[in-house]
Write a protein that holds these residues in place. Structure first.
Motif, short mmCIF file in Angstrom:
data_model
loop_
_atom_site.label_atom_id
_atom_site.label_comp_id
_atom_site.label_asym_id
_atom_site.label_seq_id
_atom_site.Cartn_x
_atom_site.Cartn_y
_atom_site.Cartn_z
N ASP A 41 -6.46 0.39 -6.84
CA ASP A 41 -5.71 -0.84 -7.09
C ASP A 41 -4.24 -0.46 -6.98
N SER A 43 0.00 -1.49 -5.92
CA SER A 43 1.07 -2.46 -5.72
C SER A 43 2.14 -1.80 -4.88
N TYR A 55 3.43 -6.91 -2.84
CA TYR A 55 2.01 -7.05 -2.48
C TYR A 55 1.14 -6.35 -3.52
N ARG A 56 -0.10 -6.83 -3.62
CA ARG A 56 -1.14 -6.11 -4.35
C ARG A 56 -2.25 -5.79 -3.37
N TRP A 57 -2.78 -4.58 -3.45
CA TRP A 57 -3.75 -4.08 -2.47
C TRP A 57 -4.93 -3.45 -3.21
N LEU A 73 2.51 -11.61 -3.12
CA LEU A 73 2.70 -12.18 -4.45
C LEU A 73 3.84 -13.18 -4.54
#
Length: 316
Positions: A41, A43, A55-57, A73
């Motif tokens: 997880d 960012s 972004y979150r990945w 986001l």
């Protein structure tokens, strides 16, 4: 920018590169494998001048199914999900749609997540120095363009987890034009809950690609006389542009690291001089060819985009 937080569970095998003669290719291969095999997880932010995109990945594997979610986001939001070799896009004011591919089209170039050999014809792999990126030991790898028609690309790889910590598009004067930096990453034994939910989610069926004979006919309408070395056609179609609702012929090229889009359409109302706009590493060059307009968009220098646009001719 906050400090990078990295959480590596005890069961995760970390690799410390003690050898001073690290191969840049091996480093990038290890990075690609780490991205494909680990549950994480993360960012990160993409910085373009004063603009910043967060972004979150998420990535994980559930019962041998490869799952991935990339979320922008800021703004109205953009979410892209991948289930094995199907990628689905959820965009504001647009019906969700799916494509048959095993890589999300995002800020990290596709070749770095899969086959770095695709870059051999256009870039040299050069090992830089060791640095600390947000408190983590990292190794710099430079992808040096073999000619000035492309930007260089620098990557900093975590020496313990083999995951990407930072990347940047750099011009020939070593000036950073655009960069990506992780702000948080946790590597865990089990995938995130959102990925578990994704596995059972109903997604749109992948859209069919344009038929080979139709694609060939479209290509025969136009002749793109010049492209930088290594660029190959990925796809072509004809569709309306969201900006002005005008019908345009569209061509997408890539050298493995960057993509360049070429749009050919009828001239818009009013006389306009040809010219360029830039944002970070991205160039938008519009060329008024008289009987038609050409727009070139991609992470390439202005002169490269200009040369591509001016080389477009109508086939006889």
């Amino acid at each position: 920018m906050k400090w990078l937080s990295v959480v590596l569970s005890m069961f995760v095998t970390t690799q410390v590169y003690a050898n001073e003669n690290i191969s840049p290719r091996q480093l990038l291969k290890d990075m690609s494998l780490a991205v494909q095999e680990r549950n994480f997880d993360a960012s990160f932010v993409v910085v373009k001048g004063k603009a910043m995109e967060p972004y979150r990945w998420l990535h994980g594997q559930v019962e041998q199914t490869d799952l991935e979610i990339l979320t922008l986001l800021n703004g109205a939001g953009l979410e892209v999900v991948r289930v094995d070799d199907v990628v689905t896009y959820f965009e504001p004011q647009t019906e969700p749609y799916s494509l048959s591919t095993d890589v999300i089209d995002g800020p990290i170039p596709e070749a770095l997540l899969r086959d770095i050999g695709a870059l051999d014809s256009s870039y040299e792999f050069v090992l830089g120095g060791k640095e600390r990126i947000a408190g983590r030991p990292a190794q710099l790898v430079r992808l040096v363009a073999k000619d000035e028609s492309k930007y260089n690309y620098w990557l900093w790889v975590d020496l313990q987890s083999a995951l990407l910590l930072k990347a940047a598009y750099v011009n020939q004067r070593a000036e950073v034009l655009e960069q990506l930096q992780l702000t948080h990453i946790s590597v865990t034994e089990k995938p995130a809950g959102q990925l578990l939910e994704l596995k059972n989610k109903s997604l749109p069926v992948p859209v069919s690609v344009i038929a080979d004979d139709a694609q060939a006919k479209l290509q025969n309408n136009w002749q793109i006389g010049w492209l930088p070395s290594g660029f190959k056609l990925l796809k072509s179609d004809r569709h309306k542009l969201n900006l002005n609702n005008e019908l345009a012929d569209y061509f997408l090229y890539s050298d493995g690291l960057v993509e360049v889009s070429v749009f050919v359409q009828r001239p818009l109302t009013g006389q306009r001089a040809s010219g360029a706009l830039t944002s970070g590493a991205t160039t938008v060059y519009v060329h008024n060819a008289g009987a038609f307009d050409v727009s070139v968009v991609g992470k390439v220098p202005v002169e490269t985009a200009k040369s591509i646009a001016e080389s477009v001719k109508r086939s006889l």
